[in-house]
Design a protein around this motif. Structure first.
Motif, PDB file in Angstrom:
ATOM      1  N   ILE A  58      37.687  38.171  39.565  1.00 39.35           N
ATOM      2  CA  ILE A  58      37.941  38.385  41.104  1.00 39.35           C
ATOM      3  C   ILE A  58      38.257  39.223  41.749  1.00 39.35           C
ATOM      4  CG2 ILE A  58      39.433  36.820  42.576  1.00 39.35           C
ATOM      5  CD1 ILE A  58      38.927  34.844  40.762  1.00 39.35           C
ATOM      6  N   PHE A  59      39.694  39.416  40.628  1.00 38.29           N
ATOM      7  CA  PHE A  59      39.636  41.543  41.408  1.00 38.29           C
ATOM      8  C   PHE A  59      38.416  42.639  41.574  1.00 38.29           C
ATOM      9  CE2 PHE A  59      44.001  39.418  40.738  1.00 38.29           C
ATOM     10  CZ  PHE A  59      44.367  39.695  41.129  1.00 38.29           C
ATOM     11  N   ARG A  96      35.725  41.999  42.675  1.00 37.05           N
ATOM     12  CA  ARG A  96      34.928  41.574  43.617  1.00 37.05           C
ATOM     13  C   ARG A  96      35.852  41.969  44.521  1.00 37.05           C
ATOM     14  NH1 ARG A  96      29.812  41.166  43.626  1.00 37.05           N
ATOM     15  NH2 ARG A  96      29.644  39.640  45.358  1.00 37.05           N
ATOM     16  N   ILE A  97      36.998  42.322  44.741  1.00 33.00           N
ATOM     17  CA  ILE A  97      38.047  41.800  46.199  1.00 33.00           C
ATOM     18  C   ILE A  97      37.828  43.839  46.084  1.00 33.00           C
ATOM     19  CG2 ILE A  97      40.322  42.601  46.805  1.00 33.00           C
ATOM     20  CD1 ILE A  97      40.743  39.174  45.762  1.00 33.00           C
ATOM     21  N   GLN A  98      38.041  44.978  44.741  1.00 33.93           N
ATOM     22  CA  GLN A  98      38.380  45.794  45.292  1.00 33.93           C
ATOM     23  C   GLN A  98      37.480  46.539  45.816  1.00 33.93           C
ATOM     24  OE1 GLN A  98      39.314  47.347  40.787  1.00 33.93           O
ATOM     25  NE2 GLN A  98      42.076  47.036  41.338  1.00 33.93           N
ATOM     26  N   ARG A 133      34.519  45.126  47.794  1.00 38.54           N
ATOM     27  CA  ARG A 133      34.842  45.002  49.119  1.00 38.54           C
ATOM     28  C   ARG A 133      35.748  45.302  49.705  1.00 38.54           C
ATOM     29  NH1 ARG A 133      36.517  39.257  50.225  1.00 38.54           N
ATOM     30  NH2 ARG A 133      38.627  40.079  50.616  1.00 38.54           N
ATOM     31  N   ASN A 134      36.472  45.729  49.309  1.00 36.68           N
ATOM     32  CA  ASN A 134      38.012  46.286  49.909  1.00 36.68           C
ATOM     33  C   ASN A 134      37.702  47.626  50.649  1.00 36.68           C
ATOM     34  OD1 ASN A 134      39.723  44.699  50.668  1.00 36.68           O
ATOM     35  ND2 ASN A 134      40.596  44.792  49.031  1.00 36.68           N
ATOM     36  N   ARG A 152      51.449  42.245  53.399  1.00 39.89           N
ATOM     37  CA  ARG A 152      50.421  41.625  52.191  1.00 39.89           C
ATOM     38  C   ARG A 152      50.961  42.843  51.514  1.00 39.89           C
ATOM     39  NH1 ARG A 152      44.971  43.968  51.626  1.00 39.89           N
ATOM     40  NH2 ARG A 152      45.355  45.772  50.074  1.00 39.89           N
TER      41      ARG A 152
END
Length: 147
Positions: free
Chosen positions: A58-59, A61-63, A65-66, A77
């Protein structure tokens, strides 16, 4: 099993996401205590296991995307992340694993615990033990209030 399947299913689903309120339907509808504890803790452990072991994915994928987005400063945040790290430093490894399912929703607590402690082999067993202990305590509270 003496409770109806609809009540048990609702407690299971509440246990997977918001563990704090999972025992309320069982207490309100007179489901036996240990049945409520078993169903809610099983739902929470299943959700925690899924999100704990998928936390690194999950992390990632988030990285990814960011990296594609332009970086913008978000003060809310940053403040939220600082509070989480402050709690982690204040209470330590064992206590954070115990209370992560009560402080945060179960999936978020499991992902945060995975983020900080995925390299420690006792992280998930301590988290599961914390879920079972908290299931007993929360069920006692709900049965005391509604029972």
């Amino acid at each position: 099993m003496s409770g109806s399947y609809e009540v048990l299913w609702s407690m299971f689903l509440l246990g997977t996401f918001k563990f704090l309120f999972a025992a309320a339907p069982g207490a309100g509808l007179a489901v036996p205590f240990f049945e409520t504890v078993a169903i809610t803790s099983f739902g929470a452990i299943l959700s925690a296991m899924l999100f704990f072991y998928a936390g690194s994915f999950i992390f990632q994928r988030i990285q990814q995307r960011n990296r594609l987005k332009p970086h913008r400063f978000n003060p809310r945040r940053v403040a939220r992340n600082r509070k989480i790290v402050k709690i982690k430093r204040r209470i330590g490894f064992v206590a954070f694993c115990y209370v992560s399912s009560v402080l945060f929703p179960v999936p978020l607590g499991a992902v945060i615990c995975s983020r900080f402690y995925r390299h420690r082999k006792w992280a998930f067993p301590l988290m599961a033990l914390g879920i079972v202990i908290n299931a007993h305590l929360l069920a006692l509270i709900w049965y005391g209030i509604l029972g």
